[in-house]
Structures are given as structure tokens and as C-alpha cells.
Write an enzyme that holds these catalytic residues in place. Sequence first.
Site, short mmCIF file in Angstrom:
data_model
loop_
_atom_site.label_atom_id
_atom_site.label_comp_id
_atom_site.label_asym_id
_atom_site.label_seq_id
_atom_site.Cartn_x
_atom_site.Cartn_y
_atom_site.Cartn_z
N ASP A 20 -99.51 -59.09 -2.19
CA ASP A 20 -99.18 -60.41 -2.72
C ASP A 20 -98.89 -60.26 -4.21
OD1 ASP A 20 -99.20 -62.99 -3.76
OD2 ASP A 20 -101.09 -63.56 -2.80
N GLY A 42 -92.17 -69.77 0.45
CA GLY A 42 -92.19 -68.32 0.26
C GLY A 42 -92.92 -67.89 -1.00
N ASP A 44 -91.99 -68.16 -4.02
CA ASP A 44 -91.88 -69.21 -5.06
C ASP A 44 -93.10 -70.15 -4.97
OD1 ASP A 44 -90.77 -70.81 -7.03
OD2 ASP A 44 -89.21 -71.67 -5.75
N GLY A 129 -85.96 -63.35 2.55
CA GLY A 129 -86.84 -64.23 3.33
C GLY A 129 -86.06 -65.46 3.78
N1 AR6 Z 1 -95.81 -61.83 -2.67
C1 AR6 Z 1 -94.76 -60.99 -2.48
N2 AR6 Z 1 -93.76 -61.24 -1.64
C2 AR6 Z 1 -93.81 -62.41 -0.94
C3 AR6 Z 1 -94.85 -63.33 -1.09
C4 AR6 Z 1 -95.89 -63.01 -1.99
N3 AR6 Z 1 -96.93 -63.82 -2.22
N4 AR6 Z 1 -94.61 -64.39 -0.26
C5 AR6 Z 1 -93.46 -64.11 0.40
N5 AR6 Z 1 -92.98 -62.92 0.00
P1 AR6 Z 1 -88.67 -65.82 0.10
P2 AR6 Z 1 -85.83 -65.94 -0.71
C6 AR6 Z 1 -91.78 -62.20 0.43
O1 AR6 Z 1 -88.39 -66.64 1.30
O2 AR6 Z 1 -85.41 -65.30 0.57
C7 AR6 Z 1 -88.10 -70.56 -1.60
O3 AR6 Z 1 -88.27 -71.79 -0.95
C8 AR6 Z 1 -91.15 -62.59 1.74
O4 AR6 Z 1 -91.88 -62.02 2.84
O5 AR6 Z 1 -89.88 -66.13 -0.70
O6 AR6 Z 1 -85.23 -65.46 -2.00
C9 AR6 Z 1 -87.29 -70.71 -2.89
O7 AR6 Z 1 -87.62 -71.90 -3.57
C10 AR6 Z 1 -89.77 -61.96 1.59
O8 AR6 Z 1 -89.84 -60.55 1.90
O9 AR6 Z 1 -87.42 -65.89 -0.97
C11 AR6 Z 1 -85.88 -70.71 -2.38
O10 AR6 Z 1 -85.51 -71.97 -1.89
C12 AR6 Z 1 -89.49 -62.10 0.09
O11 AR6 Z 1 -90.74 -62.42 -0.52
C13 AR6 Z 1 -85.93 -69.73 -1.23
O12 AR6 Z 1 -87.27 -69.75 -0.77
C14 AR6 Z 1 -88.50 -63.20 -0.26
O13 AR6 Z 1 -88.69 -64.31 0.60
C15 AR6 Z 1 -85.60 -68.33 -1.68
O14 AR6 Z 1 -85.53 -67.50 -0.56
#
Ligand code: AR6
Length: 179
Positions: A20, A42, A44, A129
Site C-alpha cells: 500500500d 482506487g 487516489d 486500474g
Molecule cells: N497503493 C498502491 N497501489 C494501489 C493502491 C494503494 N493503496 N490502491 C490501488 N492501487 P487506480 P487509475 C493500484 O484505479 O487506473 C480513481 O478514481 C491498483 O490496484 O487507483 O489511474 C481516480 O480518481 C492499480 O494497480 O488508478 C481516477 O478517476 C493502480 O493502483 C481513476 O481512479 C492504479 O489503479 C484513475 O484510475
Amino acid sequence: MTGVGQPSSVRDRIEVVRGDITTLSVDAIVNAANSSLLGGGGVDGAIHRAAGPRLLAECRLLGGCEPGEAKVTAGYDLPARWVIHTVGPAWRGGRAGEEVTLAECYRQSLMAARDLGAGSVAFPSIATGIYGFPLARAIPIVLREVRNHLAVEALPARVTLVCFDAETHEAYLEALGRA
Ligand code: AR6
């Protein structure tokens, strides 16, 4: 072997971990945000929860962020001193410049880290993600941009690529030849 006083190789400056990103004691973490910079799901959502409400208050002053851009805030309640917010490309099949935008996210975030004087920076897997960017297409772009930056810049000294799920972790390790 790296001797005392010699710069480490680019390879030694890149680390892949599973975990994390909000728990990491690095100088800066990168957020995979959306253009509003006002939070989301996610990583964020996790970053906003861990940093506390002062993060959202500062983000409100930034006027949003275009895909591929990077903007900096404090880390507030996070162990990290700074958050570098970048906005990945939402995947639209690959013909809408998504690969160029993803490369720009890493490039701009690394430049922001350098300009802050950050010794260490941690990235999540941007856009793979909720935004649906295929992991197998993202990883070579990530590694190319990180290596290109580290080859010419001393800062950040260390880059941590943080993988939240097992699939992402295995794919990164394999791409780096460390599986
Ligand atoms: N630590 C590290 N990685 C993480 C964590 C964490 N705590 N939580 C999730 N991931 P995503 P995107 C991973 O969906 O695709 C949001 O709503 C996750 O498993 O977080 O860029 C924003 O506001 C994946 O491998 O980001 C945008 O609207 C990676 O982080 C949208 O999502 C990215 O997944 C951005 O989507």
C-alpha cells in the site's frame, strides 16, 4: 559492484514492492488522480483517506490537472512529505494517444520529484486500474521512462514501483527479470 563514492547503477536505483503506497516512508508518493484532483476511488481514494482533509483543501486550489501533467501538494498525515498528483489516460483502445500520455505522467512526475529535491519517490501503477490501461502495455513504458530519467538525473536517487495486487507485482518482477 558499486564502490564507496561511485554512483549506483540505474538498475540498483529501481525497486519493485508489493503493498500500500500510503504506508511508505519515502520523500514523495505519486497519486493516480483524475482531472478534478478532488479525489476518487482506487489509490487516489486511499491517499486522500490517509493524508486527511487538508490534502483535499490544497487540491481545491490547484485548478485541476490535465492527463499527463503533474502537480505537487504536501503529504499532510502521510509518512511521505509530498504527493505528486498526475492524471493517467483513460484507455480508449490505444489509438487516442494513451501511451504518449502515460509516458508523460511518469516523465512529469519524475521531473517534479527532481525539482522538489526528493531523494526517493514511489509510484503506483498509473492508469492500469479503473482507467483500464492494459498492464502488459504499460510496464515497458514505465520502465523506459524511469530508466531514461535515472540515466541522466541524480534525483530522485531511488524509485519504488508499488504494486497493490499480485498480478501487477508478478508482471513487474518478470519485466525487470527479477521473478
Ligand atoms: N497503493 C498502491 N497501489 C494501489 C493502491 C494503494 N493503496 N490502491 C490501488 N492501487 P487506480 P487509475 C493500484 O484505479 O487506473 C480513481 O478514481 C491498483 O490496484 O487507483 O489511474 C481516480 O480518481 C492499480 O494497480 O488508478 C481516477 O478517476 C493502480 O493502483 C481513476 O481512479 C492504479 O489503479 C484513475 O484510475
